[in-house]
Design an enzyme around this catalytic site. Structure first.
Site, PDB file in Angstrom:
ATOM      1  N   GLU A  95      -8.988  -4.276  -4.551  1.00 50.73           N
ATOM      2  CA  GLU A  95      -8.427  -3.645  -3.354  1.00 50.73           C
ATOM      3  C   GLU A  95      -9.497  -3.027  -2.447  1.00 50.73           C
ATOM      4  O   GLU A  95      -9.582  -3.329  -1.265  1.00 50.73           O
ATOM      5  CB  GLU A  95      -7.423  -2.566  -3.766  1.00 50.73           C
ATOM      6  CG  GLU A  95      -6.253  -3.061  -4.596  1.00 50.73           C
ATOM      7  CD  GLU A  95      -5.103  -3.591  -3.759  1.00 50.73           C
ATOM      8  OE1 GLU A  95      -5.216  -3.569  -2.517  1.00 50.73           O
ATOM      9  OE2 GLU A  95      -4.103  -4.021  -4.355  1.00 50.73           O
TER      10      GLU A  95
ATOM     11  N   HIS B 167      -8.035  -5.479  -0.364  1.00 51.39           N
ATOM     12  CA  HIS B 167      -6.809  -4.835   0.110  1.00 51.39           C
ATOM     13  C   HIS B 167      -6.283  -5.565   1.346  1.00 51.39           C
ATOM     14  O   HIS B 167      -7.035  -5.895   2.257  1.00 51.39           O
ATOM     15  CB  HIS B 167      -7.139  -3.382   0.469  1.00 51.39           C
ATOM     16  CG  HIS B 167      -5.956  -2.485   0.632  1.00 51.39           C
ATOM     17  ND1 HIS B 167      -5.001  -2.320  -0.347  1.00 51.39           N
ATOM     18  CD2 HIS B 167      -5.572  -1.668   1.657  1.00 51.39           C
ATOM     19  CE1 HIS B 167      -4.091  -1.446   0.052  1.00 51.39           C
ATOM     20  NE2 HIS B 167      -4.418  -1.048   1.263  1.00 51.39           N
TER      21      HIS B 167
ATOM     22  N   SER C  44       0.838  -1.186   0.000  1.00 47.94           N
ATOM     23  CA  SER C  44       0.000   0.000   0.000  1.00 47.94           C
ATOM     24  C   SER C  44       0.883   1.250   0.000  1.00 47.94           C
ATOM     25  O   SER C  44       1.681   1.426  -0.918  1.00 47.94           O
ATOM     26  CB  SER C  44      -0.972  -0.045   1.189  1.00 47.94           C
ATOM     27  OG  SER C  44      -2.018   0.874   1.012  1.00 47.94           O
TER      28      SER C  44
END
Length: 501
Positions: free
Chosen positions: A329, A421, A199
């Site tokens: 995600e 995610h 991320s």
């Protein structure tokens, strides 16, 4: 340098002094490794150093305990997060954690390869103290692992008139210099350092890949769901001035130092809050159009240009790169609206979040399988593509003939029904039994998938090749992590309508 071991404790020397860690498992047995936690690589960023460039830590006398995680830049209770990342109170927030199977000094060229991990959290949150980031599995497979902390939010990335920009970036660089100067004492090879992150951490390692000053410190890069900030200098200054004005002080070190850490965090959260009322589509549209307010700033010096531009210019072209993202995600944000959205045409809703005209038709045609899963699924996929997967494809294409491997993590979590995610992180670290993995990956996450993802990462760290064909724009080859995994031609075909030729 010397190293001694007594019972379950083990000591090693660093350039600042001796540290005392602990073995996990019996030394010399299969799978045993040692953990050295909370080693400071810089002085505590408080007082006169609060908004300054990081300063290497002064030497200490005797052996310093490295048995517990150090203080984190993240403060307070982070609430429910996808990855357990606890906050640890304290001032000395610039520290590293070293996990090694062989804590003994090594000669030049004889050490184990090294993985340096940068945590995510949007550049304003996150912690290296997560149980998921323990390097035990990498240690088992012959890789020394280091996780690093850095200043977050405004303290790390905010514009201040008379302070150095990109203080968080300077923290990354000093941590990498610490690894260069010290990792041999822990059995690692400073010439074989792969940096990885997820991320914001994935964006961090991509920024470092495109940063001239980082080149001597890294040998390879692995970016997981990288989110680039690429904050313009003008936007950074505007935000810094707004925050100072909201706090009633001048936008200087002296002025902002009058505000407590808690007050700066309060102002930061207020100024970066999404649309009032919580409409997720409006909030994400705002993020897509405006980007992050805090993160690496394009200052023309340390960060010379935007990430893709730096890579297209050839910076870091000699460094092998693996990058990719999960398929969905942030699709989870629409889960609560699935039933309502099923009655809304996907074409209409995609228009509301910014995709129109021929590009919308091409995107829908390239993602028919997702469209069949409903409007929430295709809109969630579009938001994922705009924020993560287009960046991965653009960087892979910008690299040209440089050694680059692209992947997709497509395994759908049984808890969410999609590849959300963070779901790939415990597979990367091969820690499926760790705390709270079941909350994101279900009670029985497939070990075979962890073997594949983690095994590819180990192969890359050790040999600079994860084990599938390199990316070329013509073939578009990508590894698709699923059960079973496969290597696919044009694996990012669904993303191409969003990326200019």
């Amino acid at each position: 340098m010397t190293q001694t071991s007594t019972g379950t404790l083990v000591e090693a020397d660093t350039t600042a002094g001796r540290v005392r860690g602990a073995w996990r498992g019996e030394p010399g047995t299969a799978g045993a490794s040692a953990a050295f936690l909370g080693i400071p690589f810089a002085e505590a960023p408080v007082g006169e150093l609060r908004f300054a460039a990081p300063v290497p830590h002064r030497p200490w006398e005797g052996a310093r305990d490295a048995l517990d995680f150090g203080a984190t830049a993240q403060r307070g209770d982070p609430g429910v997060t996808l990855i357990p990342e606890p906050s640890v109170p304290g001032e000395s927030t610039l520290n590293v954690n070293v996990f090694t199977p062989a804590p003994a000094p090594t000669a030049v060229g004889e050490g184990l390869p090294v993985l340096v991990y940068v945590h995510g959290g949007g550049y304003f949150a996150g912690s290296p103290a997560s149980p998921w980031y323990d390097g035990a599995a990498f240690n088992r497979d012959g890789v020394v692992t280091v996780s690093v902390s850095y200043r977050l939010g405004f303290d790390g990335f905010g514009w201040i008139a008379d302070a150095p920009l990109n203080r968080g970036v300077l923290d990354w660089l000093l941590a990498l210099e610490w690894v260069r100067d010290n990792v041999a004492a822990f059995g690692g090879d400073p010439a074989r350092v792969t940096i990885a992150g997820q991320s914001a951490g994935g964006g961090a390692v991509l920024a470092l890949l495109g940063m001239p000053k980082a080149q001597p410190l890294i040998a390879a890069v692995y970016s997981i769901s990288g989110a680039a900030a690429d904050v313009s200098l003008a936007d950074a200054e505007a935000f810094g001035r707004r925050l100072a004005e909201a706090g009633g002080v001048e936008p200087t070190r002296a002025g902002l130092s009058r505000l407590s850490e808690e007050r700066v965090l309060e102002l930061q959260q207020k100024l970066t809050a999404s649309v009032e009322g919580g409409n997720p589509l409006d909030g994400l549209r705002s993020f897509i159009d405006g980007g992050l307010s805090l993160g690496p700033v394009i200052d023309g010096d340390l960060v010379p240009m935007a990430t893709v531009e730096a890579i297209r210019a050839g910076i870091g072209a000699d460094k092998p790169l693996v990058l990719g993202a999960t398929d969905d995600e942030f699709s989870m944000i629409l889960d609560g609206a699935k039933d309502k959205l099923r009655w809304v045409p996907a074409r209409y809703l995609l228009g509301k979040v910014g995709l129109k005209g021929g590009a919308r038709s091409a995107y829908l045609a390239a993602n028919r399988e997702v469209t069949r899963r409903g409007t929430a699924a295709i809109v969630g996929r579009y938001l994922t593509d705009r924020m993560f997967r287009t960046l991965a494809l653009r960087i892979a294409r910008a690299r040209g003939a440089a050694p680059t491997w692209l992947y997709r993590f497509s395994w759908r979590s049984p808890n969410f029904g999609s590849a959300v995610h963070c779901v790939d992180v415990p597979f990367f670290f091969d820690c499926l039994g760790a705390e709270r993995v079941g909350a994101i990956a279900g009670e029985h996450p497939p070990q075979a998938l962890a073997d594949d993802v983690h095994g590819g990462a180990v192969a890359f760290v050790q040999h600079g090749d994860p084990g599938w064909s390199r990316f070329t724009d013509a073939a578009g080859t990508a590894r698709v992590y699923d059960t079973p995994s496969r290597t696919a031609a044009d694996g990012y075909a669904g993303v191409r309508p969003l990326v200019a030729p």
